[in-house]
Design a protein around this motif. Structure first.
Motif, mmCIF file in Angstrom:
data_model
loop_
_atom_site.group_PDB
_atom_site.id
_atom_site.type_symbol
_atom_site.label_atom_id
_atom_site.label_comp_id
_atom_site.label_asym_id
_atom_site.label_seq_id
_atom_site.Cartn_x
_atom_site.Cartn_y
_atom_site.Cartn_z
ATOM 1 N N UNK A 35 0.819 -1.208 0.000
ATOM 2 C CA UNK A 35 0.000 0.000 0.000
ATOM 3 C C UNK A 35 0.857 1.264 0.000
ATOM 4 N N UNK A 36 1.839 1.296 0.905
ATOM 5 C CA UNK A 36 2.715 2.460 0.932
ATOM 6 C C UNK A 36 3.553 2.564 -0.327
ATOM 7 N N UNK A 37 4.036 1.398 -0.818
ATOM 8 C CA UNK A 37 4.850 1.409 -2.029
ATOM 9 C C UNK A 37 4.022 1.812 -3.246
ATOM 10 N N UNK A 38 2.779 1.392 -3.276
ATOM 11 C CA UNK A 38 1.919 1.769 -4.395
ATOM 12 C C UNK A 38 1.648 3.265 -4.375
ATOM 13 N N UNK A 39 1.428 3.808 -3.188
ATOM 14 C CA UNK A 39 1.203 5.253 -3.079
ATOM 15 C C UNK A 39 2.407 6.015 -3.637
ATOM 16 N N UNK A 40 3.613 5.555 -3.290
ATOM 17 C CA UNK A 40 4.818 6.212 -3.798
ATOM 18 C C UNK A 40 4.915 6.084 -5.313
ATOM 19 N N UNK A 41 4.579 4.904 -5.840
ATOM 20 C CA UNK A 41 4.645 4.693 -7.287
ATOM 21 C C UNK A 41 3.639 5.555 -8.035
ATOM 22 N N UNK A 42 2.477 5.789 -7.402
ATOM 23 C CA UNK A 42 1.445 6.614 -8.025
ATOM 24 C C UNK A 42 1.645 8.098 -7.737
ATOM 25 N N UNK A 43 2.670 8.390 -6.899
ATOM 26 C CA UNK A 43 2.978 9.768 -6.525
ATOM 27 C C UNK A 43 1.807 10.435 -5.806
ATOM 28 N N UNK A 44 1.226 9.685 -4.854
ATOM 29 C CA UNK A 44 0.162 10.232 -4.012
ATOM 30 C C UNK A 44 0.513 9.933 -2.561
ATOM 31 N N UNK A 45 -0.129 10.638 -1.645
ATOM 32 C CA UNK A 45 0.089 10.382 -0.233
ATOM 33 C C UNK A 45 -0.528 9.049 0.172
ATOM 34 N N UNK A 46 0.037 8.354 1.167
ATOM 35 C CA UNK A 46 -0.528 7.065 1.608
ATOM 36 C C UNK A 46 -2.006 7.156 1.973
ATOM 37 N N UNK A 47 -2.404 8.326 2.463
ATOM 38 C CA UNK A 47 -3.809 8.502 2.815
ATOM 39 C C UNK A 47 -4.749 8.336 1.633
ATOM 40 N N UNK A 48 -4.255 8.660 0.431
ATOM 41 C CA UNK A 48 -5.087 8.503 -0.770
ATOM 42 C C UNK A 48 -5.388 7.028 -1.030
ATOM 43 N N UNK A 49 -4.406 6.174 -0.755
ATOM 44 C CA UNK A 49 -4.622 4.745 -0.924
ATOM 45 C C UNK A 49 -5.637 4.236 0.095
ATOM 46 N N UNK A 50 -5.519 4.710 1.332
ATOM 47 C CA UNK A 50 -6.482 4.312 2.364
ATOM 48 C C UNK A 50 -7.892 4.766 2.001
ATOM 49 N N UNK A 51 -8.001 5.991 1.503
ATOM 50 C CA UNK A 51 -9.308 6.493 1.077
ATOM 51 C C UNK A 51 -9.860 5.654 -0.076
ATOM 52 N N UNK A 52 -8.978 5.297 -0.997
ATOM 53 C CA UNK A 52 -9.411 4.489 -2.141
ATOM 54 C C UNK A 52 -9.864 3.112 -1.684
ATOM 55 N N UNK A 53 -9.176 2.530 -0.697
ATOM 56 C CA UNK A 53 -9.571 1.222 -0.198
ATOM 57 C C UNK A 53 -10.962 1.263 0.431
ATOM 58 N N UNK A 54 -11.301 2.332 1.106
ATOM 59 C CA UNK A 54 -12.639 2.470 1.673
ATOM 60 C C UNK A 54 -13.678 2.581 0.562
ATOM 61 N N UNK A 55 -13.344 3.326 -0.489
ATOM 62 C CA UNK A 55 -14.243 3.417 -1.645
ATOM 63 C C UNK A 55 -14.453 2.040 -2.267
ATOM 64 N N UNK A 56 -13.347 1.299 -2.424
ATOM 65 C CA UNK A 56 -13.432 -0.039 -3.002
ATOM 66 C C UNK A 56 -14.297 -0.950 -2.140
ATOM 67 N N UNK A 57 -14.087 -0.906 -0.822
ATOM 68 C CA UNK A 57 -14.881 -1.742 0.079
ATOM 69 C C UNK A 57 -16.366 -1.413 -0.032
ATOM 70 N N UNK A 58 -16.686 -0.128 -0.118
ATOM 71 C CA UNK A 58 -18.082 0.278 -0.267
ATOM 72 C C UNK A 58 -18.669 -0.216 -1.587
ATOM 73 N N UNK A 59 -17.869 -0.154 -2.651
ATOM 74 C CA UNK A 59 -18.356 -0.618 -3.948
ATOM 75 C C UNK A 59 -18.587 -2.130 -3.943
ATOM 76 N N UNK A 60 -17.733 -2.866 -3.253
ATOM 77 C CA UNK A 60 -17.924 -4.311 -3.169
ATOM 78 C C UNK A 60 -19.196 -4.625 -2.384
ATOM 79 N N UNK A 61 -19.389 -3.944 -1.253
ATOM 80 C CA UNK A 61 -20.616 -4.177 -0.478
ATOM 81 C C UNK A 61 -21.847 -3.816 -1.295
ATOM 82 N N UNK A 62 -21.761 -2.703 -2.023
ATOM 83 C CA UNK A 62 -22.885 -2.293 -2.855
ATOM 84 C C UNK A 62 -23.156 -3.317 -3.951
ATOM 85 N N UNK A 63 -22.092 -3.871 -4.543
ATOM 86 C CA UNK A 63 -22.270 -4.865 -5.599
ATOM 87 C C UNK A 63 -22.960 -6.113 -5.061
ATOM 88 N N UNK A 64 -22.560 -6.559 -3.882
ATOM 89 C CA UNK A 64 -23.243 -7.710 -3.278
ATOM 90 C C UNK A 64 -24.713 -7.383 -3.032
#
Length: 366
Positions: free
Chosen positions: A217-246
């Protein structure tokens, strides 16, 4: 399905609960699975469509009840009753479930449904054009590892992974709501592959993943040139989308059928999010607030109704200001029914699905 003839002593022995090993228990679940397949073939030969549909649903309910009873008994004391895995017991359970379904079709709408809380009229019946995966409610349980997992995997090995991966892929490629940013879509693929073990990475992702350490997660944030918090925020969005899909493609789909076709998913997202599909804005908003709150409790899909009311009133203050809690929940119930009527393969009116408020009109208890 051939019935066996037993002596009274043999019947008593088979009906008695006795200690079994894990291997013996697995053999019993495999025996039940084999009998379910034989019964499914028999039901498939019924020529009357409505009667065939009824017994197909009854088979799913009966098999799940038997598995729940077996699982509860085995986990509690390591015991089992071989009789409940036999064809006679299954056929009786199917006939009982079919009778219960027939009676449920005559249950009147619950008091309070309709009127002010009905945000819009029911749409026309949607066409039945998609392919589906047979699915029992227990098949999609992810709450814990149980001894029946081999049986469940044999029944539907990848329904949740199909729903999750394909829904996220659809959302990532949509021009209309719901959609995800490119960063969130990339995080989604890494999350599915590296945390959940699902095959999701693109070739470009694979090349990037090869350069990342275990703490992706931290390494991906660095590779995407975003703060680690952006990855955490994205993971919450992803989790919500998965719950919504179910919620949209499993819970509100006809019992026994989960939507897994990308094209159908996109169409149903339009029903839930875009004007022109029979649901007014207020109704769609009520539906949209429920999905991210979905959770698995006691082998069933539910939402915390208190949290739902709090979230809906916070985000839809103007719309819901003059409505009581009961009216808001009735509005949600109405929104689910309106949406469910658009899901292909929905044969019933009112539609049936796993109603998260367990109403007798729509929910088929197991």
């Amino acid at each position: 399905m051939q019935y066996e003839r037993f002596t009274e002593e043999a019947v008593a022995s088979l009906k008695a609960s006795r200690p079994v090993s894990e291997d013996e228990y697995r053999e019993l679940t495999e025996q039940l699975a084999a009998n379910v397949e034989v019964e499914r073939e028999r039901i498939g030969q019924i020529t009357t469509p409505w009667r065939r549909d009824r017994f197909e649903e009854a088979l799913g309910i009966a098999a799940l009840k038997i598995m729940n009873v077996m699982n509860k008994e085995w986990r509690a004391g390591g015991t089992a009753r071989p009789w409940v895995t036999g064809p006679q017991y299954l056929r009786t359970a199917v006939n009982t479930a079919a009778s219960d379904i027939a009676r449920a079709q005559t249950v009147p709408a619950p008091e309070g449904a309709g009127g002010e809380a009905d945000f819009d009229p029911a749409p026309a019946r949607a066409p039945r054009t998609a392919r589906f995966v047979p699915l029992s409610d227990s098949t999609i349980s992810t709450s814990d590892h149980r001894a029946v997992d081999n049986y469940l995997s044999a029944m539907a090995p990848s329904v949740l992974s199909l729903v999750a991966t394909r829904a996220l892929d659809v959302v990532a490629s949509r021009a209309a709501q719901p959609r995800m940013s490119e960063i969130a879509a990339t995080v989604a693929r890494f999350f599915l592959e590296l945390d959940l073990g699902l095959d999701s990475l693109s070739q470009q992702d694979v090349e990037l993943a090869a350069k990342l350490p275990d703490q992706w997660k931290g390494a991906l944030a660095a590779s995407l040139d975003v703060k680690p918090g952006r990855v955490s925020e994205a993971l919450e969005i992803v989790a919500n989308r998965i719950r919504e899909a179910v919620y949209l493609f499993v819970v509100l789909a006809p019992i026994g059928d989960a939507v897994i076709e990308r094209e159908v998913m996109s169409t149903l997202y339009d029903v839930a999010y875009v004007d022109g599909h029979g649901l007014v804005t207020a109704t769609r908003k009520l539906l949209q607030k429920a999905g991210p709150l979905l959770e698995r409790r006691n082998h069933d899909w539910r939402i915390d109704l208190g949290l739902y009311l709090q979230t809906a009133r916070r985000d839809l203050a103007t719309t819901l200001e003059q409505r009581s809690d009961a009216q808001v929940l009735t509005g949600l119930h109405r929104a689910e029914a309106l949406y469910a009527s658009h899901v292909p393969h929905q044969h019933y009116s009112p539609p049936r699905f796993r109603c998260i408020v367990r109403c007798p009109e729509h929910h088929r208890p197991v």
